[in-house]
Scaffold this motif. Structure first.
Motif, PDB file in Angstrom:
ATOM      1  N   ASP A  20       0.819  -1.297  -0.048  1.00 14.74           N
ATOM      2  CA  ASP A  20       0.020   0.106   0.072  1.00 14.74           C
ATOM      3  C   ASP A  20       0.773   1.269  -0.064  1.00 14.74           C
ATOM      4  O   ASP A  20       0.577   2.200   0.713  1.00 14.74           O
ATOM      5  CB  ASP A  20      -1.118   0.025   1.216  1.00 14.74           C
ATOM      6  N   LEU A  21       1.716   1.261  -0.906  1.00 20.03           N
ATOM      7  CA  LEU A  21       2.539   2.561  -1.066  1.00 20.03           C
ATOM      8  C   LEU A  21       1.589   3.515  -1.746  1.00 20.03           C
ATOM      9  O   LEU A  21       1.850   4.832  -1.683  1.00 20.03           O
ATOM     10  CB  LEU A  21       3.834   2.447  -2.062  1.00 20.03           C
ATOM     11  N   HIS A  22       0.634   3.298  -2.482  1.00 21.67           N
ATOM     12  CA  HIS A  22      -0.024   4.315  -3.140  1.00 21.67           C
ATOM     13  C   HIS A  22       0.507   5.187  -3.986  1.00 21.67           C
ATOM     14  O   HIS A  22       0.177   6.641  -4.028  1.00 21.67           O
ATOM     15  CB  HIS A  22      -1.204   4.652  -2.319  1.00 21.67           C
ATOM     16  N   LEU A  23       1.821   5.095  -4.559  1.00 22.21           N
ATOM     17  CA  LEU A  23       2.476   6.015  -5.503  1.00 22.21           C
ATOM     18  C   LEU A  23       1.701   6.807  -6.565  1.00 22.21           C
ATOM     19  O   LEU A  23       0.925   6.031  -7.318  1.00 22.21           O
ATOM     20  CB  LEU A  23       3.748   5.551  -6.125  1.00 22.21           C
ATOM     21  N   GLY A  44      -1.814  11.700  -0.380  1.00 18.61           N
ATOM     22  CA  GLY A  44      -1.585  11.158   1.007  1.00 18.61           C
ATOM     23  C   GLY A  44      -0.429  10.232   0.722  1.00 18.61           C
ATOM     24  O   GLY A  44       0.074   9.906   1.881  1.00 18.61           O
ATOM     25  N   SER A  45      -0.075   9.817  -0.246  1.00 14.00           N
ATOM     26  CA  SER A  45       1.115   8.871  -0.203  1.00 14.00           C
ATOM     27  C   SER A  45       2.332   9.485   0.214  1.00 14.00           C
ATOM     28  O   SER A  45       2.575  10.818  -0.271  1.00 14.00           O
ATOM     29  CB  SER A  45       1.561   8.277  -1.556  1.00 14.00           C
ATOM     30  N   ARG A  46       3.224   9.050   0.898  1.00 19.13           N
ATOM     31  CA  ARG A  46       4.546   9.543   1.495  1.00 19.13           C
ATOM     32  C   ARG A  46       5.722   9.058   0.932  1.00 19.13           C
ATOM     33  O   ARG A  46       6.413   8.346   1.449  1.00 19.13           O
ATOM     34  CB  ARG A  46       4.439   9.733   2.996  1.00 19.13           C
ATOM     35  N   ALA A  47       5.880   9.256  -0.493  1.00 16.86           N
ATOM     36  CA  ALA A  47       6.870   8.755  -1.159  1.00 16.86           C
ATOM     37  C   ALA A  47       8.141   9.074  -0.595  1.00 16.86           C
ATOM     38  O   ALA A  47       9.185   8.738  -0.544  1.00 16.86           O
ATOM     39  CB  ALA A  47       6.845   9.001  -2.784  1.00 16.86           C
ATOM     40  N   ASP A  48       8.201  10.540   0.094  1.00 20.96           N
ATOM     41  CA  ASP A  48       9.559  11.036   0.540  1.00 20.96           C
ATOM     42  C   ASP A  48       9.982  10.286   1.775  1.00 20.96           C
ATOM     43  O   ASP A  48      11.134   9.700   1.975  1.00 20.96           O
ATOM     44  CB  ASP A  48       9.303  12.417   1.050  1.00 20.96           C
ATOM     45  N   ARG A  49       9.063   9.729   2.885  1.00 18.52           N
ATOM     46  CA  ARG A  49       9.223   8.923   3.807  1.00 18.52           C
ATOM     47  C   ARG A  49       9.630   7.565   3.560  1.00 18.52           C
ATOM     48  O   ARG A  49      10.559   6.829   3.819  1.00 18.52           O
ATOM     49  CB  ARG A  49       8.108   8.816   4.750  1.00 18.52           C
ATOM     50  N   LEU A  50       9.127   6.999   2.376  1.00 19.99           N
ATOM     51  CA  LEU A  50       9.198   5.602   1.646  1.00 19.99           C
ATOM     52  C   LEU A  50      10.780   5.602   1.137  1.00 19.99           C
ATOM     53  O   LEU A  50      11.470   4.576   1.508  1.00 19.99           O
ATOM     54  CB  LEU A  50       8.476   5.356   0.658  1.00 19.99           C
TER      55      LEU A  50
END
Length: 267
Positions: free
Chosen positions: A17-20, A24-30
């Protein structure tokens, strides 16, 4: 190219559930998390690319960097398995979005270092029938995106940072996800699937609720998500599973047994 030098290595890493592409997806944190870890095998347990929103997807440097990092790891020998989730349809319709080195499947079996074997799948097959349709998924995705866009606009008006503070809308969305996963019926359905295949447990995503326990006679593990919980499931060299939470700039990915908000490690 992935130039980072990971400080933690796992035998296997499960992310869901990365939801890129979704609001609301937080690609920076990932991205920060991924730069600090490595694994022999990385399982992307569904809802990785969320690209079907009515307006253009939210896509920038961080989202592109996440895919580039995973592609680079795969090219250098990491096995990357992409398990299809209910939000992945648009991405999978155009395979050019995905690195050719990724394995793509609906489900698979994972054998841990201690000999235990797990069914790995997204988990939407355990939803109540009303939530399984393509239309229901789209409506839920559009509603989530719209509310998060409204939240972003309101936060700008308040001049508050969305990065560290959870708004009422974000808290409400997290609460809805938790409510949909309330009870254990979905867990029992997935455990039954694993038991029918002779497995020792099931590893899934979908419900945005990190969990690791043996309440139904086999191991049930949910990776969590990268919109609210920021967690993953990791297997160490001895085959033991643990939940890991992103800890911010310190790059300290802490095991679930040390975090009272997560259910602990499985052996």
């Amino acid at each position: 190219m992935d130039l980072a030098q990971p400080t933690l290595h796992h035998r296997a890493l499960f992310l869901s559930d990365l939801h890129l592409g979704a609001m609301g997806s937080r690609a920076d944190r990932l991205l920060e998390f991924l730069r600090g870890v490595s694994a022999d095998t990385i399982y992307l347990v569904g809802d990785v690319l969320d690209l079907w929103h009515p307006r253009r997807p939210v896509w920038g440097h961080a989202e592109e960097a996440v895919l580039s990092l995973l592609s680079d790891r795969a090219d250098r020998g990491t096995r990357v398995v992409y398990l299809i989730g209910n939000h992945d349809a648009a991405a999978l319709a155009d395979r050019r979005r995905l690195p050719p080195s990724f394995e793509i499947a609906l489900e698979c079996l994972h054998r841990a270092g201690n000999g235990r074997s797990y069914l790995v799948l997204h988990g939407d097959v355990a939803d109540a029938r009303i939530f399984r349709s393509h239309l229901s998924t789209r409506i839920g995705s559009w509603t989530n995106s719209g509310l998060r866009r409204l939240d972003l606009a309101l936060s700008r008006l308040r001049r508050q940072s969305r990065v560290e503070q959870r708004s009422l809308i974000e808290a409400a969305l997290a609460g809805v996800n938790a409510l949909m996963a309330l009870g254990s019926r979905h867990e029992r359905r997935l455990i039954a699937m694993a038991r029918a295949l002779g497995q020792d447990g099931v590893i899934c995503g979908h419900f945005h609720k990190p969990m690791l326990h043996h309440n139904h006679g086999l191991t049930y593990a949910n990776c969590g998500d990268w919109m609210d919980s920021f967690t993953s499931l990791a297997e160490d060299a001895d085959g033991h599973l643990k939940l890991v939470r992103w800890q911010g700039a310190s790059q300290d990915a802490r095991a679930g047994r040390d975090d009272p908000t997560l259910v602990g490690a499985a052996r």
